[in-house]
Design an enzyme around this catalytic site. Structure first.
Site, PDB file in Angstrom:
ATOM      1  N   HIS A  86       0.779  -1.177  -0.129  1.00 43.88           N
ATOM      2  CA  HIS A  86       0.022  -0.100   0.064  1.00 43.88           C
ATOM      3  C   HIS A  86       0.632   1.284  -0.044  1.00 43.88           C
ATOM      4  CE1 HIS A  86       1.227  -0.363   4.101  1.00 43.88           C
ATOM      5  NE2 HIS A  86       1.052   0.875   4.194  1.00 43.88           N
ATOM      6  N   ASP A 105       0.916   5.101   1.803  1.00 52.40           N
ATOM      7  CA  ASP A 105       0.242   5.901   2.988  1.00 52.40           C
ATOM      8  C   ASP A 105      -0.306   7.179   2.585  1.00 52.40           C
ATOM      9  OD1 ASP A 105       1.223   3.889   4.592  1.00 52.40           O
ATOM     10  OD2 ASP A 105       3.014   5.324   5.566  1.00 52.40           O
ATOM     11  N   HIS A 131       4.938   0.252   0.100  1.00 46.32           N
ATOM     12  CA  HIS A 131       5.476  -0.841   0.917  1.00 46.32           C
ATOM     13  C   HIS A 131       4.682  -1.914   1.520  1.00 46.32           C
ATOM     14  CE1 HIS A 131       3.726   2.837   2.899  1.00 46.32           C
ATOM     15  NE2 HIS A 131       3.796   1.920   3.998  1.00 46.32           N
ATOM     16  N   ARG A 161       8.294  -8.452  15.311  1.00 43.19           N
ATOM     17  CA  ARG A 161       8.496  -7.194  14.725  1.00 43.19           C
ATOM     18  C   ARG A 161       7.610  -6.005  15.429  1.00 43.19           C
ATOM     19  NH1 ARG A 161      10.630  -4.130  10.460  1.00 43.19           N
ATOM     20  NH2 ARG A 161       9.228  -2.409   9.803  1.00 43.19           N
TER      21      ARG A 161
END
Ligand SMILES: C=C1C[C@]23C[C@@]1(O)CC[C@H]2[C@@]12CC[C@H](O)[C@@](C)(C(=O)O1)[C@H]2[C@@H]3C(=O)O
Ligand code: AKG
Ligand code: FE2
Length: 345
Positions: free
Chosen positions: A217, A219, A274, A284
């Site tokens: 996607h 941002d 990303h 993570r």
């Protein structure tokens, strides 16, 4: 042979998968030292070439970063029922697997929070933070610092674009980008993502493919300031369409150009695609500040950036209109499409 229970299978089934290809670790991410005399020019080049870069000498105290990471892990370590008390995110709160409202899912859990006091926050989230004063203080302190960093980066970009004078050459004024984040009505948000380790044999046994943590996607906002622990997983799409892995760096910040900055520069910068793939053995944790304009702000290319005779590539819209449309889209959709001018228009 791996035997999986129905509960585990149900957990995996809706999550998007990707072909298991080894993505190259990219060592060419631009790294900008914010105290470098040419930082503005270097930032502009990074925005043009990648829409993504890393900043060092950023001035954010690491102690604040580490404290929030520890507090967040304590939150995610709680029993599922405790966390579910402040979900689902509508849009703010705790979320697990589901991202947004339109069917996207990932190997992820997260807290999505507003940083704007004008926004309506669900009462269950307000009372949760009242019960958790130290998590609240850590979020507030962290967001104050990264917001300052986002404004500083935009101010340097404005200088690099020739929109404002360098600090030592004139009065310290905000330009047309940094001013949008400084505005008390700036519609920004903050999210802490946790990607639990996803053992290779689990995912392969279910689908024969790897699972996605956060699907590809861009941002929607102006810029995003991202910090993660030392676990890899973040990948960006280069201008030639290839996906590369970003080496983790827990003491620096990564910055994404968002869709709104693409419009403000009339496409001179493009927002970076990303995604995140979970690690097979380590958790993570990432913390991202999304700097957005005020809701009623008209979003259009900055006039002084336009060449003579250059036309806007986009029909004018407000951030509120863009946000509404973005929240109806799926992650991988090209959200600026409906706002682009038709050829000849
Ligand atoms: C699928 C979606 C999740 C998202 C809203 C959307 O409909 C499309 C954009 C997504 C995104 C990506 C960046 C940020 O993480 C986010 C908070 C945002 O502003 O846009 C998310 C939205 C979300 O998770 O709700
Ligand atoms: O978790 C990450 O590292 C990135 C997540 C992301 O892109 C997002 O939350 O918009
Ligand atoms: Fe993102």
């Amino acid at each position: 042979m791996v035997v999986l229970s129905q509960a585990v299978l149900d957990h995996f089934t809706p999550i998007k998968t990707y072909k298991s290809a080894t993505t190259t670790v990219f060592t060419g991410i631009p790294t900008i030292n914010l105290s470098h005399p040419d930082a503005g020019t270097l930032l502009v080049r990074a925005c043009e070439e990648f829409g993504f870069f890393k900043v060092v000498s950023h001035g954010v105290p690491l102690e604040l970063v580490n404290r929030l990471e520890a507090e967040s892990m304590r939150f995610f370590d709680q029993p599922q029922a405790e966390k579910d008390r402040i979900g689902p995110p509508s849009p703010f709160g705790y979320g697990s697997k589901r991202i947004g409202f339109n069917g996207d899912v990932g190997w992820i859990e997260y807290l999505l929070l507003s940083t704007n006091s004008d926004t309506t926050v669900p009462p269950r989230l307000l009372s949760f933070f009242q019960e958790q004063p130290s998590l609240r203080a850590s979020v507030d302190n962290y967001v104050t610092e990264v917001r300052k960093l986002a404004i500083e980066v935009l101010k340097l970009i404005e200088q690099g674009l020739g929109l404002t004078a360098a600090a030592e050459e004139g009065p310290d004024v905000d330009g047309p980008m940094s001013g949008l984040l400084r505005d008390v009505k700036s519609d920004s948000c903050f999210r802490v993502n946790h990607y639990p380790p996803c053992p290779d044999h689990w995912e392969m046994a279910v689908s024969g493919r790897n699972l996605v943590g956060f699907g590809e996607h861009t941002d929607p906002q102006i810029i995003s300031v991202l910090r993660s622990n030392n676990t890899s997983g973040l990948e960006i799409c280069l201008r030639d369409g290839s996906w590369v892995m970003v080496p983790p760096d827990h003491s620096s910040f990564f910055i994404n150009v968002g869709d709104t900055l693409q419009v403000l520069t009339n496409g001179r910068f493009t927002s970076v695609k990303h995604r995140v793939l979970p690690d097979h053995s380590k958790s993570r944790v990432s913390m991202i500040f999304f700097g957005g304009p005020p809701l009623d702000e008209k979003i259009a290319p900055v006039p002084s950036l336009m060449e003579e005779g250059e036309e806007s590539l986009y029909n004018e819209f407000t951030w509120s209109q863009y946000k509404k449309s973005a929240y109806k889209s799926r992650l991988a959709d090209y959200r600026l499409g409906p706002f682009e001018k038709a050829p000849g228009q």
